[in-house]
Design a protein around this motif. Structure first.
Motif: not given
Length: 293
Positions: A167, A171, A181, A185, A197-198
């Motif tokens: 991830i 990101e 990041i 998280i 989160m995309d």
């Protein structure tokens, strides 16, 4: 003498190999078989000559000493096995479905096992051998990294780290942002807040597809961090060493939110109100850009 750079050497004695090369119009003779034996035993399979033009002595030497010919394949950070396997299948003229099935049968996770890197793979092989090679290289490297970075290797625990790293990989705008990041998280997980989160939804065949509100509503996998708390059950793509290190060493930051700015990096914020302010700022920039077109 002229030679193919990638040369196929059949199995057989040195004399049989020289005879075979003769039949392919290489300027060699039975005497050359004896000379070749002075260098050692000839290889079989595909070998890579250093040049297409060699003296006869060099040619005979490299029949023995050349390295096995390989093909280079690069798995870029964040890419998924779905696309990597298709690149391999295309290069080797393999059946995509068969290669993917063998992969699923061998690998413990759909993604994240093969690290982002460049791999030198055999010039000629079959589907099963290729999957075996990738599995052995990958699992050995995962174990080596786990021991180096954490002091021990527990497959289940380690791949939770890889899941988090996957991830972060998708990101973060750059390496500098990765630990931040990672901290975001952890902060969200700590307070029971969905990651939202995309990057986690860019798994498998969706690696290059923009995440839409419809995808968020309809995707029922644990990759949908808008619906499910915590990390997904497995990695969403390949990871770099930098992403792994960031997953293990998050920055101690107060942030809970971030969004991409007009510089291509992210603006981080602690409160939702500050986040909305960043969103508004970004939207104004986009509106100005649209009007200037």
């Amino acid at each position: 003498m002229k030679s193919a750079v990638i040369l196929y050497i059949p199995k057989g004695t040195t004399r049989e190999i020289i005879t075979q090369l003769q039949s392919q119009n290489y300027d060699v003779s039975k005497v050359d078989a004896y000379i070749t034996r002075l260098f050692g035993f000839t290889q079989s399979g595909y070998i890579e000559m250093p040049s297409s033009t060699l003296s006869k002595g060099e040619f005979l030497y490299y029949l023995v000493k050349s390295k096995a010919a390989t093909r280079k394949f690069t798995l870029i950070p964040g890419e998924t096995s779905y696309f990597f396997l298709r690149d391999l299948a295309s290069a080797y003229s393999f059946d995509e479905a068969k290669l993917e099935l063998l992969y699923k049968l061998k690998f413990p996770y759909t993604d994240g096992v093969i690290l982002a890197n460049t791999y030198n793979l055999p010039y000629s092989t079959n589907e099963q051998n290729l999957i075996d090679i990738l599995y052995n290289i990958s699992m050995q490297e995962q174990k080596r990294l786990a021991i180096k970075l954490t002091g021990s290797y527990d497959e289940k625990k380690w791949f939770k780290v890889i899941t988090k790293a996957s991830i972060i990989q998708k990101e973060a705008a750059n390496i500098k942002e990765m630990p931040i990041i990672s901290g975001v998280i952890d902060n969200r997980i700590k307070i029971g807040m969905p990651l939202q989160m995309d990057g986690s939804l860019n798994y498998g065949k969706y690696s290059h597809i923009r995440v839409t509100p419809e995808r968020i509503q309809t995707d029922k996998t644990t990759f949908n961090t808008y619906k499910y708390l915590g990390l997904p059950k497995e990695p969403s793509g390949s990871v770099s060493i930098d992403a792994i290190k960031a997953a293990l060493n998050p920055s101690k930051v107060p942030y809970l939110y971030f969004m991409r700015n007009d510089k291509g990096t992210h603006d981080f914020s602690t409160t939702y109100q500050a986040h909305l302010s960043n969103v508004e700022k970004r939207q104004k920039t986009l509106d100005i850009t649209d009007k200037a077109r």
